[in-house]
Design a protein around this motif. Structure first.
Motif, PDB file in Angstrom:
ATOM      1  N   TRP A  37      56.181  -6.041  55.192  1.00  0.00           N
ATOM      2  CA  TRP A  37      57.313  -6.203  56.104  1.00  0.00           C
ATOM      3  C   TRP A  37      57.409  -7.650  56.597  1.00  0.00           C
ATOM      4  N   SER A  38      56.294  -8.251  56.930  1.00  0.00           N
ATOM      5  CA  SER A  38      56.292  -9.648  57.376  1.00  0.00           C
ATOM      6  C   SER A  38      56.791 -10.576  56.275  1.00  0.00           C
ATOM      7  N   PHE A  39      56.341 -10.341  55.049  1.00  0.00           N
ATOM      8  CA  PHE A  39      56.805 -11.154  53.923  1.00  0.00           C
ATOM      9  C   PHE A  39      58.320 -11.056  53.781  1.00  0.00           C
ATOM     10  N   LEU A  40      58.839  -9.843  53.850  1.00  0.00           N
ATOM     11  CA  LEU A  40      60.280  -9.651  53.684  1.00  0.00           C
ATOM     12  C   LEU A  40      61.068 -10.350  54.780  1.00  0.00           C
ATOM     13  N   THR A  41      60.664 -10.159  56.035  1.00  0.00           N
ATOM     14  CA  THR A  41      61.449 -10.708  57.149  1.00  0.00           C
ATOM     15  C   THR A  41      61.238 -12.202  57.360  1.00  0.00           C
ATOM     16  N   GLU A  42      60.047 -12.707  57.034  1.00  0.00           N
ATOM     17  CA  GLU A  42      59.755 -14.116  57.269  1.00  0.00           C
ATOM     18  C   GLU A  42      60.044 -15.011  56.070  1.00  0.00           C
ATOM     19  N   VAL A  43      60.075 -14.432  54.870  1.00  0.00           N
ATOM     20  CA  VAL A  43      60.283 -15.241  53.659  1.00  0.00           C
ATOM     21  C   VAL A  43      61.555 -14.811  52.930  1.00  0.00           C
ATOM     22  N   LYS A  44      61.551 -13.608  52.436  1.00  0.00           N
ATOM     23  CA  LYS A  44      62.626 -13.140  51.559  1.00  0.00           C
ATOM     24  C   LYS A  44      63.988 -13.124  52.254  1.00  0.00           C
ATOM     25  N   TRP A  45      64.019 -12.615  53.475  1.00  0.00           N
ATOM     26  CA  TRP A  45      65.293 -12.481  54.203  1.00  0.00           C
ATOM     27  C   TRP A  45      65.394 -13.459  55.365  1.00  0.00           C
ATOM     28  N   ARG A  46      64.658 -14.530  55.297  1.00  0.00           N
ATOM     29  CA  ARG A  46      64.552 -15.487  56.412  1.00  0.00           C
ATOM     30  C   ARG A  46      65.903 -16.018  56.880  1.00  0.00           C
ATOM     31  N   ASN A  47      66.741 -16.425  55.983  1.00  0.00           N
ATOM     32  CA  ASN A  47      68.003 -17.066  56.363  1.00  0.00           C
ATOM     33  C   ASN A  47      69.224 -16.222  56.040  1.00  0.00           C
ATOM     34  N   ASN A  58      65.371  -2.902  46.315  1.00  0.00           N
ATOM     35  CA  ASN A  58      65.144  -3.720  45.119  1.00  0.00           C
ATOM     36  C   ASN A  58      64.192  -4.879  45.429  1.00  0.00           C
ATOM     37  N   ASP A  59      64.389  -5.549  46.571  1.00  0.00           N
ATOM     38  CA  ASP A  59      63.500  -6.654  46.946  1.00  0.00           C
ATOM     39  C   ASP A  59      62.059  -6.178  47.075  1.00  0.00           C
ATOM     40  N   ILE A  60      61.885  -4.990  47.641  1.00  0.00           N
ATOM     41  CA  ILE A  60      60.539  -4.438  47.808  1.00  0.00           C
ATOM     42  C   ILE A  60      59.920  -4.122  46.451  1.00  0.00           C
ATOM     43  N   MET A  61      60.660  -3.452  45.611  1.00  0.00           N
ATOM     44  CA  MET A  61      60.119  -3.024  44.321  1.00  0.00           C
ATOM     45  C   MET A  61      59.881  -4.196  43.364  1.00  0.00           C
ATOM     46  N   GLN A  62      60.618  -5.280  43.521  1.00  0.00           N
ATOM     47  CA  GLN A  62      60.455  -6.451  42.657  1.00  0.00           C
ATOM     48  C   GLN A  62      59.356  -7.395  43.137  1.00  0.00           C
ATOM     49  N   MET A  63      58.850  -7.184  44.346  1.00  0.00           N
ATOM     50  CA  MET A  63      57.806  -8.044  44.892  1.00  0.00           C
ATOM     51  C   MET A  63      56.544  -7.936  44.034  1.00  0.00           C
ATOM     52  N   ASN A  64      55.917  -9.093  43.787  1.00  0.00           N
ATOM     53  CA  ASN A  64      54.663  -9.045  43.032  1.00  0.00           C
ATOM     54  C   ASN A  64      53.511  -9.490  43.925  1.00  0.00           C
ATOM     55  N   ILE A  65      52.315  -9.156  43.502  1.00  0.00           N
ATOM     56  CA  ILE A  65      51.137  -9.419  44.325  1.00  0.00           C
ATOM     57  C   ILE A  65      50.917 -10.913  44.539  1.00  0.00           C
ATOM     58  N   GLY A  66      51.297 -11.734  43.582  1.00  0.00           N
ATOM     59  CA  GLY A  66      51.143 -13.185  43.737  1.00  0.00           C
ATOM     60  C   GLY A  66      51.953 -13.726  44.894  1.00  0.00           C
ATOM     61  N   GLN A  67      53.201 -13.285  45.007  1.00  0.00           N
ATOM     62  CA  GLN A  67      54.053 -13.712  46.119  1.00  0.00           C
ATOM     63  C   GLN A  67      53.441 -13.302  47.447  1.00  0.00           C
ATOM     64  N   LEU A  68      53.007 -12.064  47.513  1.00  0.00           N
ATOM     65  CA  LEU A  68      52.471 -11.536  48.760  1.00  0.00           C
ATOM     66  C   LEU A  68      51.158 -12.220  49.141  1.00  0.00           C
ATOM     67  N   MET A  69      50.276 -12.411  48.185  1.00  0.00           N
ATOM     68  CA  MET A  69      48.993 -13.059  48.480  1.00  0.00           C
ATOM     69  C   MET A  69      49.194 -14.509  48.902  1.00  0.00           C
ATOM     70  N   GLN A  70      50.147 -15.192  48.301  1.00  0.00           N
ATOM     71  CA  GLN A  70      50.442 -16.563  48.716  1.00  0.00           C
ATOM     72  C   GLN A  70      50.922 -16.578  50.166  1.00  0.00           C
ATOM     73  N   PHE A  71      51.797 -15.637  50.506  1.00  0.00           N
ATOM     74  CA  PHE A  71      52.299 -15.542  51.876  1.00  0.00           C
ATOM     75  C   PHE A  71      51.162 -15.253  52.854  1.00  0.00           C
ATOM     76  N   ILE A  72      50.296 -14.322  52.491  1.00  0.00           N
ATOM     77  CA  ILE A  72      49.215 -13.926  53.392  1.00  0.00           C
ATOM     78  C   ILE A  72      48.222 -15.065  53.600  1.00  0.00           C
ATOM     79  N   THR A  73      47.910 -15.804  52.551  1.00  0.00           N
ATOM     80  CA  THR A  73      46.891 -16.851  52.660  1.00  0.00           C
ATOM     81  C   THR A  73      47.426 -18.186  53.153  1.00  0.00           C
ATOM     82  N   THR A  74      48.702 -18.438  53.044  1.00  0.00           N
ATOM     83  CA  THR A  74      49.260 -19.727  53.458  1.00  0.00           C
ATOM     84  C   THR A  74      49.047 -20.025  54.936  1.00  0.00           C
ATOM     85  N   PRO A  75      49.287 -19.092  55.857  1.00  0.00           N
ATOM     86  CA  PRO A  75      49.051 -19.434  57.262  1.00  0.00           C
ATOM     87  C   PRO A  75      47.609 -19.836  57.542  1.00  0.00           C
TER      88      PRO A  75
END
Length: 99
Positions: A37-47, A58-75
């Motif tokens: 949910w944080s990835f979607l609201t802070e990255v995917k749907w940010r603007n 569709n955005d949820i089902m197309q999400m891959n683990i690489g995108q999510l792990m990058q988001f989680i580890t970046t902060p």
């Protein structure tokens, strides 16, 4: 949860849960619904405004683990970098006080 997206969470919750289970099957058992949910609201749907229901799913089902792990580890990387900058600043201030 961000204001505009609060109503969307309940509608998209089943799709998010399915995606979490998909990641668990792949061995990423630490992934939680809140991460997605944080990835979607802070990255995917940010603007953008909240997407239509089918676009959100569709955005949820197309999400891959690489995108999510990058988001989680970046902060955490940013926090480490900021911590190092703060430590450097403190050392410079202490050095200038000693001079």
């Amino acid at each position: 949860m961000t204001g505009a997206f609060e109503n969307w969470y309940k509608r998209l919750e089943p799709a998010i849960l399915i995606k979490v289970e998909d990641f668990h099957i792949l061995g990423y058992r630490e992934i939680k619904m809140s991460h997605i949910w944080s990835f979607l609201t802070e990255v995917k749907w940010r603007n953008v405004s909240p997407p239509s229901l089918h676009e959100g799913i569709n955005d949820i089902m197309q999400m891959n683990i690489g995108q999510l792990m990058q988001f989680i580890t970046t902060p955490s990387k940013k926090q480490v970098k900021q911590s190092l900058l703060d430590e450097t600043l403190v050392q410079e201030v202490l050095k200038s006080d000693a001079d």
